[in-house]
Write an enzyme that holds these catalytic residues in place. Structure first.
Site, mmCIF file in Angstrom:
data_model
loop_
_atom_site.group_PDB
_atom_site.id
_atom_site.type_symbol
_atom_site.label_atom_id
_atom_site.label_comp_id
_atom_site.label_asym_id
_atom_site.label_seq_id
_atom_site.Cartn_x
_atom_site.Cartn_y
_atom_site.Cartn_z
ATOM 1 N N ASP A 9 0.781 -1.244 0.000
ATOM 2 C CA ASP A 9 0.000 0.000 0.000
ATOM 3 C C ASP A 9 0.814 1.296 0.000
ATOM 4 O OD1 ASP A 9 -1.970 -1.901 0.245
ATOM 5 O OD2 ASP A 9 -2.804 -1.155 2.121
ATOM 6 N N ASP A 51 -4.810 -0.707 -1.573
ATOM 7 C CA ASP A 51 -6.186 -0.458 -1.172
ATOM 8 C C ASP A 51 -6.918 0.020 -2.420
ATOM 9 O OD1 ASP A 51 -6.386 -1.108 1.494
ATOM 10 O OD2 ASP A 51 -6.816 0.926 2.173
ATOM 11 N N HIS A 53 -10.771 0.863 -2.953
ATOM 12 C CA HIS A 53 -12.123 0.872 -2.402
ATOM 13 C C HIS A 53 -13.162 1.384 -3.411
ATOM 14 C CE1 HIS A 53 -10.586 -0.198 1.475
ATOM 15 N NE2 HIS A 53 -9.887 0.910 1.613
ATOM 16 N N HIS A 59 -16.254 1.215 6.743
ATOM 17 C CA HIS A 59 -14.818 1.511 6.722
ATOM 18 C C HIS A 59 -14.575 2.988 6.426
ATOM 19 C CE1 HIS A 59 -10.601 0.502 6.404
ATOM 20 N NE2 HIS A 59 -10.511 0.955 5.166
ATOM 21 N N HIS A 73 -10.564 7.216 1.432
ATOM 22 C CA HIS A 73 -9.191 7.081 0.928
ATOM 23 C C HIS A 73 -9.135 5.985 -0.128
ATOM 24 C CE1 HIS A 73 -9.551 4.082 4.158
ATOM 25 N NE2 HIS A 73 -8.689 3.366 3.444
ATOM 26 N N LYS A 98 -7.296 -4.820 -2.883
ATOM 27 C CA LYS A 98 -8.115 -5.310 -1.775
ATOM 28 C C LYS A 98 -9.086 -4.232 -1.312
ATOM 29 C CE LYS A 98 -4.265 -4.154 1.330
ATOM 30 N NZ LYS A 98 -4.806 -3.014 2.057
ATOM 31 N N CYS A 155 -1.892 -2.241 7.775
ATOM 32 C CA CYS A 155 -1.861 -3.209 6.673
ATOM 33 C C CYS A 155 -0.569 -4.020 6.617
ATOM 34 C CB CYS A 155 -2.136 -2.498 5.351
ATOM 35 S SG CYS A 155 -3.823 -1.834 5.295
#
Length: 202
Positions: A9, A51, A53, A59, A73, A98, A155
Site C-alpha cells: 500500500d 487499497d 475501495h 470503513h 481514501h 483489496k 496493513c
C-alpha cells in the site's frame, strides 16, 4: 529458500498530502525503491498490494474513529489510490487489490488486478480466475516473504500476520515501513514478533 518481497500500500493517499497520510510515507516509497534497485536479485518474486475501495461500507466515515473507520481514501481509479511517484514499480511483477466492498487490511485478502497478465494455458479467451496473493506466491514456489510498506500498525501488520499463518517464513523490514501512531506501531511490532514474524532492518 525462495523469498518474495511484498510491498504494501505505498499509495498517494497514505503519503504526505493524501487523505490518510502517514508521516514518512514518501520517504518509505523512496527507500523501498532503493532497496529494490540494490536487492531485486535476492528475490524470486516481487508483489505489491493496493487499497482499492469502491464501497467499503462503515470503513469510510465522516466521523472516523481511526481504529475501525477512516476518512475516504484510496477510491478505486482515483489519484489517491495510485502508487506514490517515488515508488519505482519496474521490479513489481504483480499487483493485488483489496477492499472494494469491505475493510481488507491484509494483502492476503487481495486479488490479482484484473488487467494483469494471467496465463490460461491454452491461449483461449476465457474468464480470468480470481488469483489471491497466496495463490500467486505458491505458484512461484515461495517459502519466505519480506514485508515492507504502509502502514506498520495496520496493513503491514495484517499482511505479516497472515503470511505467518499461511506458513511463510516472514520478516518485516522495519526501516522500510512507517506507522500511523507510535504507540500502536510499537504494539503491532510486539504482536508480530510474538506471532513469529522476524523484525529486522533492511
Amino acid at each position: 529458500m525462495r523469498t518474495a518481497l511484498i510491498v504494501v500500500d505505498v499509495q498517494n493517499d497514505f503519503c504526505e498530502g493524501g487523505s490518510l497520510a502517514v508521516t514518512g510515507g514518501a520517504e518509505v516509497a523512496s527507500a523501498v525503491s532503493e532497496h529494490l534497485e540494490d536487492h531485486h536479485g535476492d528475490y524470486a518474486a516481487v508483489a505489491a498490494t493496493q487499497d482499492w475501495h469502491v464501497d467499503p461500507g462503515a470503513h469510510f466515515s465522516d466521523r472516523p474513529d481511526y481504529v475501525d473507520s477512516w476518512p475516504v481514501h484510496c477510491v478505486a481509479d482515483s489519484h489517491g489510490a495510485h502508487t506514490h511517484p517515488d515508488l519505482d514499480t519496474d521490479w513489481i511483477q504483480a499487483w493485488f487489490r483489496k477492499g472494494e466492498h469491505d475493510a481488507a487490511y491484509s494483502g492476503f485478502e487481495g486479488l490479482l488486478a484484473p488487467d494483469a497478465d494471467v496465463p490460461t494455458g491454452d491461449g483461449e479467451d476465457v474468464e480470468e480466475p480470481d488469483v489471491s496473493l497466496d495463490d500467486w506466491l505458491r505458484e512461484h514456489e515461495i517459502e519466505a516473504v519480506d514485508v515492507v510498506g504502509l502502514a506498520t500498525d495496520h496493513c503491514v501488520r495484517a499482511t505479516a500476520l497472515d503470511a505467518v499463518e499461511a506458513g511463510y517464513d516472514t520478516r518485516v523490514l522495519v526501516d522500510l515501513t512507517a506507522g500511523v501512531d507510535r504507540e500502536s506501531t510499537e504494539r503491532a511490532l510486539r504482536e508480530m514478533a510474538e506471532a513469529g514474524v522476524e523484525i529486522v532492518r533492511s
